[in-house]
Design an enzyme around this catalytic site. Structure first.
Site, PDB file in Angstrom:
ATOM      1  N   SER A 265     -56.040 -63.824 -25.304  1.00  0.00           N
ATOM      2  CA  SER A 265     -56.870 -63.684 -24.115  1.00  0.00           C
ATOM      3  C   SER A 265     -56.006 -63.648 -22.862  1.00  0.00           C
ATOM      4  O   SER A 265     -54.807 -63.933 -22.909  1.00  0.00           O
ATOM      5  CB  SER A 265     -57.824 -64.875 -24.017  1.00  0.00           C
ATOM      6  OG  SER A 265     -57.077 -66.034 -23.678  1.00  0.00           O
ATOM      7  N   LYS A 266     -56.662 -63.327 -21.766  1.00  0.00           N
ATOM      8  CA  LYS A 266     -55.970 -63.284 -20.486  1.00  0.00           C
ATOM      9  C   LYS A 266     -55.354 -64.646 -20.174  1.00  0.00           C
ATOM     10  O   LYS A 266     -54.265 -64.744 -19.628  1.00  0.00           O
ATOM     11  CB  LYS A 266     -56.972 -62.886 -19.405  1.00  0.00           C
ATOM     12  CG  LYS A 266     -56.393 -62.904 -18.020  1.00  0.00           C
ATOM     13  CD  LYS A 266     -57.369 -62.389 -16.993  1.00  0.00           C
ATOM     14  CE  LYS A 266     -57.442 -63.260 -15.755  1.00  0.00           C
ATOM     15  NZ  LYS A 266     -56.162 -63.753 -15.275  1.00  0.00           N
TER      16      LYS A 266
END
Ligand code: GLU
Length: 510
Positions: A265-266
């Site tokens: 994920s970011k």
């Protein structure tokens, strides 16, 4: 793979910046297209207006262009099967939803969101999941048990409705996936998914399948998160009578966090200091900026190579591949089923390899741009190429050339105290004065001439070779880094070398 003309599509929804997982999907589609003389299409799936993010479509296009994964057809690339943006195809879908109603494969559902919410909550309370399917649909507010007249009355009353797919609960849906093999699902376990909404917009499923059919897509290559949608999509092909033109499917494994625990994920990127987006992205709402591979100094070729190896490998030792080389050798059969861990160090390694492959001439052009931002005087081009060649081996990124070569452009004024403590003492100082005299008497400062001269001198005088070399480096560089000391001397030139040694000796004496 089948014999029909290969037409593949990358079909992102413009809901934000493109995750590198999305770019990898685009790359795999592109490779399959190129390897089969096929067509790579960019379709923008923007039917869910509530999730629309301004700038995202442009971002996707720019990312593909940067990576060199340029579509043959699609939004902003043209083509005969357009329009390629689903919001521009709005008028197409209703007829297909109607076709399914007429053939008995779909029905109107007039249940309000409140009614459905209540059902969901009741099920939850019993620790069950509410599924809108054959087990319950007859008791709900839909057209299945209504007469034509009743249906018309509901439709013309203006009350919101949706059109749902009608799964046959007795059916087993058999699917083939090029990566996962055969997958079977009992239709009775599936939700009668919404295909069309009364706001005139199709849902993802209807638009996606209809467009794949109309655009003559031969292979659907997409992320694993779409595997749960496959039974519905296969059922839709059957319901429409399009089975003979159904594409082949391949669902790509997830890209995992570096520790393998879940999807990348970011936040993992923020934590680990690496980008998860190809280009920098500024969120239009929060103003928050997320870093991109381009801005972090990755070469697009390196980025493509990194991503191609997430989930796929050629089965040989070779790790560096250009796009055409990848297109020649790539195969979906060699894509693994399990998720692939993202390794940030390996990513840097790839960029390092690509940086080494660049010629000194090419690299020095990027280096010159960087030097301009540092406000230093640019050396002539042969000299800059030489400097670049001397330090590039130590750099993963162009910006790191500066870290390894700054002393060529900026005379040291401060000296690393640790190194001074270790390398400088009164004896070295005396010896350095003699080296200085030797250098003053020398006119040829090429490394070739200087090196034997200085080394013979050190040997004759019985000075410590390592000691003098380290001390010289300290004087010229200010610390213990840098390439060969005679290469440095050649580039700096006699005047500068003598000045730097004098400066250092003077500073250490006082
Ligand atoms: N619009 C979907 C997405 O955002 C496309 C999935 C597919 O390729 O079918 O990923």
């Amino acid at each position: 793979m089948s014999q029909r003309p290969v037409r593949v599509r990358f079909a992102p929804s413009p809901t934000g910046p493109l995750h590198i997982g999305g770019l990898r999907t685009a790359i795999f589609n592109y490779l399959i297209a190129k390897q089969n003389n096929g067509v790579f299409i960019l379709r923008i799936e923007d039917t869910d207006q509530t999730r629309f993010v301004p700038g995202a479509e442009e971002y996707i296009i720019n990312s593909l262009k940067w990576a060199g994964i340029v579509p043959d057809e699609g939004v902003s690339f043209g083509g005969e099967y357009g329009p390629y943006r689903q919001s521009d195809r709005k008028s197409i879908y209703k007829a297909y939803a109607d076709q399914l109603i007429s053939s008995g494969n779909a029905y109107y559902s007039f249940d309000t969101p409140e009614e459905l919410d209540k059902l969901r909550k009741e099920h939850e309370a019993r620790k069950e999941t509410f599924i809108y399917n054959a087990a319950v649909r007859d008791g709900l507010n839909n057209s299945l048990k209504m007469t034509d007249e009743e249906i018309q009355k509901h439709l013309s009353s203006g009350q919101p409705y949706v059109i749902r797919f009608k799964f046959d609960p007795g059916e087993e849906i058999v699917m083939q996936d090029l990566i996962r093999g055969e997958v079977r699902v009992q239709a009775a376990t599936l939700d009668d998914k919404v295909l069309f909404k009364s706001d005139g917009m199709p849902t993802y499923h209807l638009a996606n399948v209809t467009d794949d059919y109309l655009m003559k897509i031969s292979h659907v290559i997409r992320g694993e998160e779409w595997l749960p949608s496959l039974p519905l999509h296969v059922a839709l092909y059957k319901a429409f009578g399009w089975e003979s033109s159904m594409p082949e499917f391949a669902h790509l494994p997830l890209i995992l966090k570096p520790d393998g625990k879940g999807k990348l994920s970011k936040r993992d990127g923020d934590k680990g200091g690496f980008p998860v987006f190809p280009l920098e992205w500024k969120d239009p709402e929060s103003g928050e900026t997320s870093s991109g591979y381009r801005e972090a100094g990755y070469f697009p070729e390196a980025c493509v190579n990194i991503l191609a190896f997430l989930g796929w490998n050629p089965g040989t030792e070779q790790e560096i591949f250009t796009l055409p080389e990848l297109a020649a050798i790539f195969s979906l059969e060699k894509v693994g089923k399990s998720g692939s861990k993202f390794d940030p160090d390996k990513a840097k390694w790839y960029n390092h390899q690509y940086l080494q492959q660049k010629s000194d001439a090419e690299l020095s052009k990027s280096f010159a741009e960087l030097l301009q931002t540092k406000g230093v005087e640019l050396p002539d081009s042969p000299k800059l190429q030489k400097i670049t060649g001397l330090v590039k081996e130590r750099a993963n990124f162009v910006r790191e050339l500066w870290d390894h070569a700054d002393f060529f452009f900026v005379r040291p004024t401060a000296y690393d105290p640790e190194v001074v403590k270790k390398r400088w003492n009164p004896q070295v100082a005396e010896q350095m004065k003699q080296i200085l005299e030797l250098l003053e008497r020398s006119d040829d400062f090429t490394a070739q001439s200087l090196e034997p001269k200085v080394k013979t001198f050190i040997e004759e005088k019985a000075f410590g070779m390592g000691q003098i070399m380290n001390a010289l480096r300290l004087c010229l560089v200010g610390t213990s880094k840098g390439p060969g000391i005679f290469d440095i001397s050649e580039i700096l030139g006699k005047e500068e070398v003598i000045l730097r040694i004098r400066n250092a000796v003077f500073q250490f004496e006082n």
